[in-house]
Design a protein around this motif. Structure first.
Motif, mmCIF file in Angstrom:
data_model
loop_
_atom_site.group_PDB
_atom_site.id
_atom_site.type_symbol
_atom_site.label_atom_id
_atom_site.label_comp_id
_atom_site.label_asym_id
_atom_site.label_seq_id
_atom_site.Cartn_x
_atom_site.Cartn_y
_atom_site.Cartn_z
ATOM 1 N N LYS A 23 0.834 -1.202 0.000
ATOM 2 C CA LYS A 23 0.000 0.000 0.000
ATOM 3 C C LYS A 23 0.868 1.251 0.000
ATOM 4 O O LYS A 23 0.594 2.215 -0.731
ATOM 5 N N GLU A 24 1.911 1.249 0.824
ATOM 6 C CA GLU A 24 2.789 2.419 0.890
ATOM 7 C C GLU A 24 3.563 2.583 -0.414
ATOM 8 O O GLU A 24 3.748 3.718 -0.899
ATOM 9 N N ILE A 25 4.021 1.486 -0.998
ATOM 10 C CA ILE A 25 4.733 1.574 -2.276
ATOM 11 C C ILE A 25 3.817 2.161 -3.345
ATOM 12 O O ILE A 25 4.202 3.071 -4.097
ATOM 13 N N ASP A 26 2.598 1.667 -3.417
ATOM 14 C CA ASP A 26 1.641 2.160 -4.407
ATOM 15 C C ASP A 26 1.372 3.644 -4.222
ATOM 16 O O ASP A 26 1.303 4.409 -5.201
ATOM 17 N N SER A 27 1.246 4.060 -2.982
ATOM 18 C CA SER A 27 0.999 5.470 -2.694
ATOM 19 C C SER A 27 2.151 6.335 -3.173
ATOM 20 O O SER A 27 1.947 7.410 -3.757
ATOM 21 N N ARG A 28 3.348 5.873 -2.960
ATOM 22 C CA ARG A 28 4.521 6.656 -3.362
ATOM 23 C C ARG A 28 4.701 6.677 -4.880
ATOM 24 O O ARG A 28 5.121 7.692 -5.448
ATOM 25 N N LEU A 29 4.382 5.599 -5.551
ATOM 26 C CA LEU A 29 4.432 5.606 -7.011
ATOM 27 C C LEU A 29 3.402 6.573 -7.585
ATOM 28 O O LEU A 29 3.664 7.273 -8.564
ATOM 29 N N ALA A 30 2.239 6.599 -6.973
ATOM 30 C CA ALA A 30 1.207 7.528 -7.419
ATOM 31 C C ALA A 30 1.658 8.970 -7.226
ATOM 32 O O ALA A 30 1.467 9.826 -8.109
ATOM 33 N N ARG A 31 2.271 9.254 -6.074
ATOM 34 C CA ARG A 31 2.767 10.611 -5.823
ATOM 35 C C ARG A 31 3.834 11.001 -6.833
ATOM 36 O O ARG A 31 3.893 12.151 -7.291
ATOM 37 N N ALA A 32 4.711 10.047 -7.165
ATOM 38 C CA ALA A 32 5.768 10.339 -8.136
ATOM 39 C C ALA A 32 5.180 10.702 -9.497
ATOM 40 O O ALA A 32 5.662 11.626 -10.172
ATOM 41 N N ARG A 33 4.136 9.987 -9.887
ATOM 42 C CA ARG A 33 3.503 10.259 -11.177
ATOM 43 C C ARG A 33 2.795 11.613 -11.182
ATOM 44 O O ARG A 33 2.976 12.413 -12.112
ATOM 45 N N TRP A 34 2.027 11.888 -10.133
ATOM 46 C CA TRP A 34 1.305 13.156 -10.076
ATOM 47 C C TRP A 34 2.279 14.320 -9.945
ATOM 48 O O TRP A 34 2.072 15.387 -10.540
ATOM 49 N N ALA A 35 3.338 14.140 -9.186
ATOM 50 C CA ALA A 35 4.329 15.204 -9.045
ATOM 51 C C ALA A 35 4.988 15.504 -10.379
ATOM 52 O O ALA A 35 5.256 16.668 -10.713
ATOM 53 N N PHE A 36 5.253 14.465 -11.163
ATOM 54 C CA PHE A 36 5.873 14.664 -12.471
ATOM 55 C C PHE A 36 5.010 15.526 -13.378
ATOM 56 O O PHE A 36 5.521 16.408 -14.089
ATOM 57 N N LEU A 37 3.726 15.300 -13.376
ATOM 58 C CA LEU A 37 2.835 16.048 -14.265
ATOM 59 C C LEU A 37 2.909 17.542 -14.009
ATOM 60 O O LEU A 37 2.721 18.351 -14.928
ATOM 61 N N ASP A 38 3.198 17.935 -12.771
ATOM 62 C CA ASP A 38 3.380 19.357 -12.457
ATOM 63 C C ASP A 38 4.840 19.785 -12.610
ATOM 64 O O ASP A 38 5.124 20.859 -13.157
ATOM 65 N N HIS A 39 5.751 18.942 -12.134
ATOM 66 C CA HIS A 39 7.170 19.313 -12.123
ATOM 67 C C HIS A 39 7.709 19.542 -13.532
ATOM 68 O O HIS A 39 8.539 20.434 -13.750
ATOM 69 N N ARG A 40 7.239 18.787 -14.499
ATOM 70 C CA ARG A 40 7.736 18.928 -15.874
ATOM 71 C C ARG A 40 7.397 20.297 -16.464
ATOM 72 O O ARG A 40 8.032 20.745 -17.420
ATOM 73 N N LYS A 41 6.381 20.974 -15.899
ATOM 74 C CA LYS A 41 5.949 22.280 -16.404
ATOM 75 C C LYS A 41 6.712 23.435 -15.769
ATOM 76 O O LYS A 41 6.573 24.578 -16.210
ATOM 77 N N THR A 42 7.470 23.165 -14.735
ATOM 78 C CA THR A 42 8.184 24.237 -14.059
ATOM 79 C C THR A 42 9.363 24.726 -14.902
ATOM 80 O O THR A 42 9.842 24.018 -15.789
ATOM 81 N N THR A 43 9.821 25.924 -14.601
ATOM 82 C CA THR A 43 10.939 26.498 -15.352
ATOM 83 C C THR A 43 12.277 25.998 -14.800
ATOM 84 O O THR A 43 12.368 25.524 -13.663
ATOM 85 N N TYR A 44 13.299 26.145 -15.617
ATOM 86 C CA TYR A 44 14.640 25.800 -15.132
ATOM 87 C C TYR A 44 15.028 26.682 -13.953
ATOM 88 O O TYR A 44 15.690 26.217 -13.022
ATOM 89 N N ALA A 45 14.613 27.939 -13.990
ATOM 90 C CA ALA A 45 14.941 28.847 -12.886
ATOM 91 C C ALA A 45 14.305 28.369 -11.584
ATOM 92 O O ALA A 45 14.935 28.427 -10.518
ATOM 93 N N TYR A 46 13.075 27.876 -11.656
ATOM 94 C CA TYR A 46 12.381 27.354 -10.478
ATOM 95 C C TYR A 46 13.125 26.142 -9.906
ATOM 96 O O TYR A 46 13.367 26.056 -8.698
ATOM 97 N N ARG A 47 13.520 25.226 -10.776
ATOM 98 C CA ARG A 47 14.227 24.026 -10.319
ATOM 99 C C ARG A 47 15.611 24.389 -9.787
ATOM 100 O O ARG A 47 16.059 23.854 -8.770
ATOM 101 N N ALA A 48 16.284 25.313 -10.474
ATOM 102 C CA ALA A 48 17.634 25.692 -10.061
ATOM 103 C C ALA A 48 17.632 26.338 -8.681
ATOM 104 O O ALA A 48 18.546 26.103 -7.878
ATOM 105 N N GLU A 49 16.644 27.150 -8.392
ATOM 106 C CA GLU A 49 16.562 27.791 -7.080
ATOM 107 C C GLU A 49 16.494 26.727 -5.982
ATOM 108 O O GLU A 49 17.172 26.830 -4.947
ATOM 109 N N ARG A 50 15.697 25.710 -6.197
ATOM 110 C CA ARG A 50 15.545 24.652 -5.192
ATOM 111 C C ARG A 50 16.785 23.756 -5.125
ATOM 112 O O ARG A 50 17.169 23.301 -4.041
ATOM 113 N N MET A 51 17.426 23.528 -6.266
ATOM 114 C CA MET A 51 18.633 22.717 -6.252
ATOM 115 C C MET A 51 19.758 23.442 -5.514
ATOM 116 O O MET A 51 20.512 22.818 -4.744
#
Length: 473
Positions: A23-51
């Protein structure tokens, strides 16, 4: 293997962790997928600031995470601090360079016209959640050199770390969260190796990268191949360290000691086979052996320690098996060859140099993951290269020569992913890293590494794009 912190300097189990259930593995895979759908739209500047924020946090916490790494896998405290600093450097490097490395590429106007189009370009797009199966020997660096480019490219990451470094694995998840990456962008999976197949076959996981043993690489590659998913593998190494007559022998011997015992000898890119021309063999062997003898073996938490314990009891047993078989078959022990008598607890092994090693011995073909060096005498450049290539691995190589013709021969003929002259192999974020043969395939770091988990997308226009369309200039 239980998920636990076991101090290799004492053999004491300090803490254990429960494996995630389905159950926990499934939950985390789902989060990874949903996070990707938003994260891919972010700018390089947004990612660089956090990195960069992650790098700043890591710098501020260097001493504490270094102590955790040393406790979990036995590297010296100085080496652990250096590893943390290197990770922060790589994070900043990708924050600075990711956008230019993944910039659109444009064919020539003539080629576009020849294709029948009016405009065309290549765009690098992220793939999705990538599973990283990582080893214990560089518990921060192995992960960061994947995670920094993957996150900067717009992917999300799922880490299945080695079971003996769980606290380091959990720290990494917490680090990226505190740096501001949204939930699900980087997650640690506390699971055993038996869970990898199910995770990799899950359609929400689009690719995998593994650093580890050859059997582990075969398994992951087979599963991913069955699912037609991209993989990058960095497996074992038995890197040659060749010394020719034109070399600075004193310097070569000094560097050879560090090249062999870095990380207590537990490094895929550590030099392991020392191939020396007959004209300088005796001089090099004496200097190298004295350097190995002078190393201080002991508590990795002490600043004066040069070599700490091996990471596991089994690892030491595997090393002893190779040394004992070689000695029984005629190899000569120039130094070491046994457990230190002054250290009763923990999984320590003396820095060891073996001469008179022959190709028939197991130690010639198997990777020695510990502070054991094999020494060979050759009478020509051709013999040196032939011996360098006479293993199943091809990760990196080291060659000491000032002769330019010899250098060109090494570049042309040595079967490895890297050739390092008059120094020792070391990974750097600006240089691609990886091997051939049974050392794996694909590349990490530099532009090659960030593009491994990208969709290389051809965009072509048969008519001129409108004013509101994508830029194709």
């Amino acid at each position: 293997m239980p998920i636990a912190t076991v101090n290799p300097a004492t053999g004491e189990t300090l803490t254990t962790f429960d494996e995630f259930d389905h159950k926990e593995i499934d939950s985390r895979l789902a989060r990874a997928r949903w996070a990707f759908l938003d994260h891919r739209k972010t700018t390089y500047a947004y990612r660089a600031e956090r990195m960069r924020r992650a790098a700043d946090l890591l710098d501020a916490e260097r001493d504490s995470i270094a102590a955790t790494m040393t406790t979990e896998m036995g590297k010296t405290l100085a080496a652990a601090r250096a590893e943390a600093a290197k990770c922060a450097k790589a994070m900043r490097w990708y924050a600075e360079h990711a956008e230019e490395l993944l910039a659109d590429e444009h064919p020539s106007a003539a080629d576009i016209e020849d294709s029948g189009g009016t405009a065309a370009f290549v765009r690098y797009r992220p793939l999705g959640p990538v599973l990283a199966v990582m080893p214990w020997n560089f518990p921060l660096w192995q992960v960061v050199r994947f995670a920094a480019p993957a996150l900067m490219a717009g992917n999300t990451a799922l880490l299945k770390h080695a079971s003996n470094v769980p606290q380091t694995a959990l720290y990494l998840e917490d680090l990226f969260r505190r740096a501001g990456f949204p939930e699900g962008c980087f997650q640690t999976l506390l699971v055993g190796s038996a869970a990898i197949e199910g995770i990799l076959r899950d359609p929400r996981v689009v690719a995998a990268t593994l650093t580890g043993s050859e059997p582990a690489g075969r398994s992951v590659a087979a599963i991913a191949g069955d699912e037609i998913k991209k993989t990058v593998l960095e497996l074992g190494g038995s890197d040659p360290f060749v010394v020719m007559p034109s070399a600075d022998v004193a310097r070569a011997a000094e560097v050879a000691v560090t090249a062999r015992v870095q990380n207590n000898g537990q490094s895929c890119i550590a030099a392991k086979r020392f191939i020396v021309h007959a004209d300088i063999f005796e001089d090099f062997a004496a200097r190298f052996t004295e350097g190995m003898k002078a190393l201080r073996v002991g508590d990795p938490m002490e600043e004066t320690t040069d070599v700490g314990p091996l990471a596991s009891k089994q690892g030491r047993a595997d090393l002893e098996r190779l040394v004992d078989e070689a000695v029984a078959s005629g190899a000569t022990v120039l130094c070491g060859g046994e457990r230190p008598r002054h250290l009763r607890a923990g999984w320590f092994y003396e820095p060891t140099v073996l001469a008179d090693v022959t190709p028939e011995m197991l130690i010639h073909r198997e990777e020695t993951f510990g502070p054991v060096a094999t020494l060979y005498r050759v009478d020509s450049l051709g013999a040196a290269i032939e011996l360098a290539n006479d293993v199943p691995f091809g990760l990196s190589s080291n060659a000491w020569t000032e002769d330019q013709e010899e250098q060109e021969r090494f570049i042309r003929d040595v079967e490895a992913g890297g050739v390092y002259f008059n120094g020792m192999t070391a990974s750097h974020p600006a240089m691609p890293f990886g091997g051939i043969k049974r050392s794996g395939y694909g590349r990490e770091l530099a532009g090659h590494g960030i593009r491994e988990f990208c969709n290389v997308t051809t965009v072509w226009y048969g008519a001129k794009p409108g004013d509101g369309g994508p830029a194709a200039k």
